[in-house]
Design a protein around this motif. Sequence first.
Motif, PDB file in Angstrom:
ATOM      1  N   GLU A   1     -21.843  -0.526 -35.637  1.00 35.67           N
ATOM      2  CA  GLU A   1     -20.557   0.030 -36.056  1.00 35.67           C
ATOM      3  C   GLU A   1     -20.031   1.045 -35.044  1.00 35.67           C
ATOM      4  N   LYS A   2     -20.915   1.901 -34.522  1.00 35.39           N
ATOM      5  CA  LYS A   2     -20.505   2.898 -33.523  1.00 35.39           C
ATOM      6  C   LYS A   2     -20.056   2.209 -32.238  1.00 35.39           C
ATOM      7  N   PHE A   3     -20.859   1.274 -31.735  1.00 40.88           N
ATOM      8  CA  PHE A   3     -20.493   0.542 -30.522  1.00 40.88           C
ATOM      9  C   PHE A   3     -19.151  -0.166 -30.711  1.00 40.88           C
ATOM     10  N   SER A   4     -18.977  -0.839 -31.849  1.00 46.19           N
ATOM     11  CA  SER A   4     -17.760  -1.602 -32.105  1.00 46.19           C
ATOM     12  C   SER A   4     -16.530  -0.715 -32.223  1.00 46.19           C
ATOM     13  N   SER A   5     -16.725   0.515 -32.682  1.00 53.03           N
ATOM     14  CA  SER A   5     -15.615   1.457 -32.832  1.00 53.03           C
ATOM     15  C   SER A   5     -15.300   2.190 -31.541  1.00 53.03           C
ATOM     16  N   GLY A   6     -16.140   1.982 -30.520  1.00 47.88           N
ATOM     17  CA  GLY A   6     -15.934   2.666 -29.243  1.00 47.88           C
ATOM     18  C   GLY A   6     -16.376   4.113 -29.260  1.00 47.88           C
ATOM     19  N   LEU A   7     -17.163   4.482 -30.249  1.00 47.26           N
ATOM     20  CA  LEU A   7     -17.648   5.855 -30.368  1.00 47.26           C
ATOM     21  C   LEU A   7     -18.959   6.024 -29.611  1.00 47.26           C
ATOM     22  N   ALA A   8     -19.266   7.265 -29.277  1.00 45.96           N
ATOM     23  CA  ALA A   8     -20.521   7.557 -28.583  1.00 45.96           C
ATOM     24  C   ALA A   8     -21.697   7.249 -29.514  1.00 45.96           C
ATOM     25  N   VAL A   9     -22.731   6.674 -28.951  1.00 47.30           N
ATOM     26  CA  VAL A   9     -23.921   6.340 -29.727  1.00 47.30           C
ATOM     27  C   VAL A   9     -25.034   7.309 -29.364  1.00 47.30           C
ATOM     28  N   ASP A  10     -25.485   8.053 -30.341  1.00 52.33           N
ATOM     29  CA  ASP A  10     -26.597   8.979 -30.173  1.00 52.33           C
ATOM     30  C   ASP A  10     -27.873   8.153 -30.031  1.00 52.33           C
ATOM     31  N   GLU A  11     -28.674   8.432 -29.028  1.00 50.04           N
ATOM     32  CA  GLU A  11     -29.864   7.613 -28.780  1.00 50.04           C
ATOM     33  C   GLU A  11     -30.952   7.756 -29.839  1.00 50.04           C
ATOM     34  N   SER A  12     -30.774   8.680 -30.790  1.00 50.45           N
ATOM     35  CA  SER A  12     -31.734   8.786 -31.883  1.00 50.45           C
ATOM     36  C   SER A  12     -31.236   8.052 -33.131  1.00 50.45           C
ATOM     37  N   MET A  13     -30.008   7.498 -33.061  1.00 45.41           N
ATOM     38  CA  MET A  13     -29.419   6.793 -34.197  1.00 45.41           C
ATOM     39  C   MET A  13     -30.180   5.504 -34.485  1.00 45.41           C
ATOM     40  N   LEU A  14     -30.384   5.243 -35.769  1.00 45.42           N
ATOM     41  CA  LEU A  14     -31.072   4.039 -36.217  1.00 45.42           C
ATOM     42  C   LEU A  14     -30.102   3.122 -36.940  1.00 45.42           C
ATOM     43  N   PRO A  15     -30.378   1.828 -37.008  1.00 46.23           N
ATOM     44  CA  PRO A  15     -29.489   0.896 -37.690  1.00 46.23           C
ATOM     45  C   PRO A  15     -29.254   1.244 -39.154  1.00 46.23           C
ATOM     46  N   SER A  16     -30.259   1.831 -39.813  1.00 49.33           N
ATOM     47  CA  SER A  16     -30.182   2.105 -41.224  1.00 49.33           C
ATOM     48  C   SER A  16     -31.005   3.344 -41.577  1.00 49.33           C
ATOM     49  N   GLU A  17     -30.612   4.009 -42.632  1.00 50.52           N
ATOM     50  CA  GLU A  17     -31.377   5.167 -43.107  1.00 50.52           C
ATOM     51  C   GLU A  17     -32.726   4.758 -43.663  1.00 50.52           C
ATOM     52  N   ASP A  18     -32.896   3.459 -43.964  1.00 51.14           N
ATOM     53  CA  ASP A  18     -34.172   2.958 -44.478  1.00 51.14           C
ATOM     54  C   ASP A  18     -35.255   2.927 -43.407  1.00 51.14           C
ATOM     55  N   LEU A  19     -34.850   2.913 -42.142  1.00 56.27           N
ATOM     56  CA  LEU A  19     -35.828   2.897 -41.045  1.00 56.27           C
ATOM     57  C   LEU A  19     -36.248   4.316 -40.724  1.00 56.27           C
ATOM     58  N   ARG A  20     -37.443   4.456 -40.218  1.00 56.74           N
ATOM     59  CA  ARG A  20     -37.974   5.780 -39.902  1.00 56.74           C
ATOM     60  C   ARG A  20     -38.440   5.835 -38.450  1.00 56.74           C
ATOM     61  N   PRO A  21     -38.074   6.911 -37.752  1.00 59.39           N
ATOM     62  CA  PRO A  21     -38.586   7.072 -36.377  1.00 59.39           C
ATOM     63  C   PRO A  21     -40.071   7.411 -36.427  1.00 59.39           C
ATOM     64  N   GLU A  22     -40.732   7.114 -35.360  1.00 58.54           N
ATOM     65  CA  GLU A  22     -42.187   7.398 -35.260  1.00 58.54           C
ATOM     66  C   GLU A  22     -42.414   8.887 -35.149  1.00 58.54           C
TER      67      GLU A  22
END
Length: 72
Positions: A51-72
């Motif tokens: 959604e961010k890429f498609s909107s032309g907005l900056a993508v934070d490199e810590s952003m995940l596809p969904s809140e259900d996913l968890r970073p290590e």
Amino acid sequence: MTDRSMGRLCKHAGECHVYNGKVKLKQPLFLVKNIYCNNGFRWWQKCAVFEKFSSGLAVDESMLPSEDLRPE
């Protein structure tokens, strides 16, 4: 190892930090790719990074596809 693919690849995969494994996840990367990246437009629309890429907005490199996913 080759990627397992269930459908069409997201058009933003080449620049996506999640697809390219630059963000470490607790979930196996191939599962995340098969749910969000390789599964067609319906699932791409559920991906916050898409959604961010498609909107032309900056993508934070810590952003995940969904809140259900968890970073290590």
